[in-house]
Design an enzyme around this catalytic site. Structure first.
Site, PDB file in Angstrom:
ATOM      1  NE  ARG A   2      58.940  -7.095  65.874  1.00  0.00           N
ATOM      2  CZ  ARG A   2      57.875  -7.449  66.575  1.00  0.00           C
ATOM      3  NH1 ARG A   2      57.525  -8.716  66.697  1.00  0.00           N
ATOM      4  NH2 ARG A   2      57.163  -6.539  67.198  1.00  0.00           N
TER       5      ARG A   2
ATOM      6  CG  ASN B 253      62.983  -0.256  69.723  1.00  0.00           C
ATOM      7  OD1 ASN B 253      62.604   0.854  69.362  1.00  0.00           O
ATOM      8  ND2 ASN B 253      62.317  -1.370  69.419  1.00  0.00           N
TER       9      ASN B 253
ATOM     10  CD  GLU C 208      57.024   1.100  67.083  1.00  0.00           C
ATOM     11  OE1 GLU C 208      58.155   0.598  67.210  1.00  0.00           O
ATOM     12  OE2 GLU C 208      56.122   0.605  66.388  1.00  0.00           O
TER      13      GLU C 208
ATOM     14  NE  ARG D 221      51.936   2.723  61.990  1.00  0.00           N
ATOM     15  CZ  ARG D 221      52.297   1.532  62.427  1.00  0.00           C
ATOM     16  NH1 ARG D 221      51.452   0.810  63.154  1.00  0.00           N
ATOM     17  NH2 ARG D 221      53.481   1.052  62.160  1.00  0.00           N
TER      18      ARG D 221
ATOM     19  CE  LYS E  94      60.060   0.795  60.105  1.00  0.00           C
ATOM     20  NZ  LYS E  94      59.223   0.010  61.038  1.00  0.00           N
TER      21      LYS E  94
ATOM     22  CG  ASP F  42      56.001  -1.572  60.778  1.00  0.00           C
ATOM     23  OD1 ASP F  42      57.153  -1.645  60.312  1.00  0.00           O
ATOM     24  OD2 ASP F  42      55.713  -1.957  61.920  1.00  0.00           O
TER      25      ASP F  42
ATOM     26  CD  GLU G  74      64.374   1.119  58.762  1.00  0.00           C
ATOM     27  OE1 GLU G  74      64.649   2.292  59.107  1.00  0.00           O
ATOM     28  OE2 GLU G  74      63.836   0.310  59.534  1.00  0.00           O
TER      29      GLU G  74
ATOM     30  CD  GLU H  64      58.099  -6.595  62.469  1.00  0.00           C
ATOM     31  OE1 GLU H  64      58.999  -5.877  62.015  1.00  0.00           O
ATOM     32  OE2 GLU H  64      57.302  -6.231  63.355  1.00  0.00           O
TER      33      GLU H  64
ATOM     34  CD1 TRP I 206      50.509  -0.084  67.176  1.00  0.00           C
ATOM     35  CD2 TRP I 206      50.784  -0.561  69.340  1.00  0.00           C
ATOM     36  NE1 TRP I 206      51.667   0.539  67.598  1.00  0.00           N
ATOM     37  CE2 TRP I 206      51.867   0.265  68.924  1.00  0.00           C
ATOM     38  CE3 TRP I 206      50.759  -0.985  70.682  1.00  0.00           C
ATOM     39  CZ2 TRP I 206      52.891   0.674  69.786  1.00  0.00           C
ATOM     40  CZ3 TRP I 206      51.777  -0.578  71.540  1.00  0.00           C
ATOM     41  CH2 TRP I 206      52.843   0.238  71.084  1.00  0.00           C
TER      42      TRP I 206
HETATM   43  O1  GCW Z   1      58.160  -3.014  62.474  1.00  0.00           O
HETATM   44  C1  GCW Z   1      58.054  -2.493  63.765  1.00  0.00           C
HETATM   45  C2  GCW Z   1      58.498  -3.600  64.644  1.00  0.00           C
HETATM   46  C3  GCW Z   1      59.297  -3.173  65.852  1.00  0.00           C
HETATM   47  C4  GCW Z   1      60.371  -2.212  65.378  1.00  0.00           C
HETATM   48  C5  GCW Z   1      59.719  -0.994  64.757  1.00  0.00           C
HETATM   49  C6  GCW Z   1      60.728  -0.021  64.175  1.00  0.00           C
HETATM   50  C7  GCW Z   1      62.612  -1.960  66.208  1.00  0.00           C
HETATM   51  O2  GCW Z   1      57.388  -4.349  65.039  1.00  0.00           O
HETATM   52  O3  GCW Z   1      59.829  -4.322  66.434  1.00  0.00           O
HETATM   53  O4  GCW Z   1      61.238  -1.824  66.422  1.00  0.00           O
HETATM   54  O5  GCW Z   1      58.882  -1.378  63.705  1.00  0.00           O
HETATM   55  O6  GCW Z   1      61.001  -0.135  62.989  1.00  0.00           O
HETATM   56  O7  GCW Z   1      61.228   0.821  64.887  1.00  0.00           O
END
Ligand code: GCW
Length: 654
Positions: free
Chosen positions: A137, A174, A255, A299, A323, A328, A350, A356, A489
């Site tokens: 991202r 990741n 994920e 979710r 988050k 997301d 976060e 993104e 997704w």
């Molecule tokens: O927002 C999503 C993103 C992923 C990201 C994930 C996360 C780093 O599409 O790319 O991975 O969240 O926050 O872990």
């Protein structure tokens, strides 16, 4: 003949003035006029160097004052002198940058009486940088840490220190196991040395299966003594190289990343094992709560459901990193209910600085108003710390879009003081990054103030979310689907469009996600007539003909919002166009080019979403909004061929 010479001359002069003003944006907001030696006395430290180089005013004295809380400082004018007092060198540096900020903003400094204390002790950037130099991202080039050079690292560190950021996680959540290899740790040591003079600690994201993948063990079970021992030794190796290392950030069982649940253990077991290894060195664990499994009916409920039962089980050097919203980083989300769950475990928010879901490095979207909205629901004192997913890369201007620098700036300022208004932040940033000319500051402050709401309008108004393209996440694709893909997704999982209406029923009669909020908010969100309209389709499956406050039906309101977003982006472009005489030519052209993409993308979003949803509502687009100019079939065939590591060069239309 005369007029020929005249135009030659003015042409010549124009070239000189504009090219002299060309500016690539590489100095961010750190632009201090001509350098000269100044009288700066007191504690010798980075603050002194910074002031000696850049301060243009009278004598400054740097004083140590033990009683001032950590990272806080006072700045006082005494006669012809200015005194900066703080308990340690880092805080003196924050004071010095504050003074330089006032200088850049042309403020009167004859009677300063400033006392600053940060709201949080930990103000940290998260870089999603990979060892191969890509940035997940990342829309501003490659990783600045892959081949770091001292000069650029210094600018990075100064920029962070100037806004109070004191931590940086160098790699992607990741995380590859190699992050902890002895070879990589040497590199981390070098980066830590560059950061140290600016009060910035380094942290690493770690892969939970590292003991297996890097250490050759046959398990990563957090309760296995060999695993515990492996982490202890690894941590000791790190601290030998980097005595002030900050700690770990962990994405586990999310994920596809490994985690303690793979071994029948809990998130608390995993986090505590690492926390124990880090404790004696003063390190912490930031454990992410971004978890969801494909079978879940909603979710948005998952982080809460998974982490609430573990509350009270975490060590005191663990912070849960949550988050801002429950899904997301969508253009607009209600806050994550974990923040008001009264947990005993400390939580940190976060935010995503990188855009993104907000037009990557192509759209001007100032994020401070969005973060301010979060703080209007979540009391700052309920948080332990603040993290931001960085938007920084190897691009000359660091962030891909000149105005994206404002989001890095705003993140730091809000992590220091979450009660600052977004207007103040925009004002500070514009004055430092461009200049104090009201002809720039006034119109662009307005553009910045409106830009987030505009993006919500043309992308996902009225509570819509997760209707972007798959993979790279740029542009609209409310129809996105791939055979066999996880349902959560796909946009359909979220928008649930049908002949009755649009939106996800999260009421007490639906998924019951509303029940995760405190009673009063729960009732407010639960009732379609009291639910704030900006969250309507988040909490309700809203009938197409539902009456809105404006008197319009929901469908007509949706059409209005999308079109309003389009009109707003055109106004942004028009406002910028008038600034050509006052902005250097390079930044003028580069921003203009981006604003054009944004204005075209807004039309793409509006047309794609309205035409697609019209297939369910079967209602006409009202005549008082501009009608779509694109064709749905063509938009549905259109694919941007890029990965999640790059910024799209264009939107729908080249
Ligand atoms: O927002 C999503 C993103 C992923 C990201 C994930 C996360 C780093 O599409 O790319 O991975 O969240 O926050 O872990």
């Amino acid at each position: 003949m005369k007029s020929f010479f005249y135009s030659l001359l003015t042409g010549f002069l124009l070239t000189i003035t504009t090219s002299a003003k060309a500016d690539d944006g590489s100095s961010l907001w750190l632009r201090y006029g001509p350098q000269r030696q100044n009288e700066v006395t007191g504690v010798a430290c980075t603050a002194m160097d910074e002031l000696k180089q850049n301060w243009q005013g009278g004598p400054v004295i740097l004083k140590r004052q033990k009683k001032i809380a950590k990272d806080g400082y006072n700045i006082t004018t005494k006669g012809d002198k200015i005194i900066i007092e703080a308990a340690d060198q880092n805080a003196l540096l924050y004071g010095a940058f504050h003074l330089l900020r006032l200088q850049q903003m042309g403020q009167d400094m004859s009677q300063l009486n400033i006392q600053e204390r940060p709201a949080y002790q930990l103000r940290v950037l998260n870089h999603w940088d990979n060892p191969n130099g890509t940035v997940e991202r990342g829309f501003a080039g490659k990783s600045i840490f892959q081949f770091p050079d001292a000069e650029r690292m210094k600018t990075y560190a100064r920029a962070n220190a100037s806004i109070g950021i004191n931590g940086t996680v160098l790699n992607n959540v990741n995380a590859k196991p190699e992050a902890l290899s002895s070879e990589n740790l040497q590199k981390v040591k070098q980066i830590a040395e560059w950061m140290r003079p600016y009060g910035i600690k380094v942290y690493l994201s770690v892969n939970f299966a590292s003991p297996m993948k890097l250490g050759g063990l046959d398990t990563a079970d957090p309760l296995n003594p060999k695993v515990v021992d492996w982490w202890k030794k690894k941590v000791a190796e790190i601290y030998k190289l980097i005595p002030d290392f900050g700690g770990f950030l962990v994405k586990a069982n999310s994920e596809g990343e490994p985690g303690p649940c793979d071994f029948g253990r809990t998130h608390a077991d995993g986090a505590n094992m690492m926390a124990d290894a880090l404790r004696k060195h003063g390190g912490i664990v930031m454990w992410r709560a971004f978890v969801y499994n494909p079978q879940s009916k909603d979710r948005a409920k998952q982080a809460y459901e998974e982490f609430m039962p573990l509350d009270g089980q975490f060590r005191d050097n663990v912070v849960l990193q949550v988050k801002n919203g429950p899904v997301d980083f969508q253009p607009r989300e209600p806050y994550s209910p974990l923040f008001t769950a009264n947990m005993k475990t400390p939580v940190m928010v976060e935010f995503q600085v990188t855009q993104e879901y907000l037009g990557a490095a192509n759209h001007l979207v100032f994020l401070a108003p969005m973060w301010q909205e979060f703080f209007s629901y979540v009391k700052p004192q309920n948080l332990k710390a603040v993290a931001g997913v960085a938007n920084i890369g190897t691009d000359t201007n660091w962030c891909g879009h000149h105005f994206a620098q404002a989001n890095w700036y705003a993140f730091g300022r809000l992590a220091w003081n979450p009660t600052l208004s977004s207007e103040t932040i925009a004002d500070e940033w514009l004055r430092q990054t461009f200049n104090n000319d009201e002809r720039i500051v006034r119109p662009m402050k307005k553009v910045m103030a409106e830009s987030h709401e505009a993006a919500v309008n043309y992308m996902m108004p009225l509570g819509l979310h997760h209707i972007f393209a798959g993979g790279h996440h740029y542009g609209p694709e409310p129809w996105y689907d791939v055979p066999g893909i996880r349902r959560d997704w796909t946009p359909q999982y979220y928008h649930r469009a049908d002949s009755i209406g649009l939106g996800f029923d999260r009421t007490r009669k639906g998924s019951k996600a509303v029940e995760q909020y405190p009673d009063q908010l729960c009732s407010l969100f639960d009732n379609i007539d009291t639910c704030p309209e900006e969250f309507l389709a988040w909490f309700h499956h809203v009938p197409w003909n539902h009456k809105m406050k404006s008197g319009r039906t929901f469908w007509n309101e949706l059409c209005h919002k999308y079109d309003k977003g389009v009109q707003q982006t055109r106004q942004f472009l028009a406002a910028w166009d008038t600034l050509q005489p006052y902005v250097d030519n390079q930044r003028f052209d580069e921003v203009q080019r981006k604003l054009r993409i944004q204005a075209r993308d807004a039309v793409w979003w509006r047309d794609a979403c309205l035409l697609y949803f019209q297939g369910f509502s079967h209602l006409p687009i009202p005549n008082d909004v501009e009608h779509p100019v694109h064709n749905l079939d063509e938009m549905m065939k259109y694919k941007i061929n890029i990965t999640m590591y790059e910024n799209p060069a264009y939107g729908y239309d080249k």
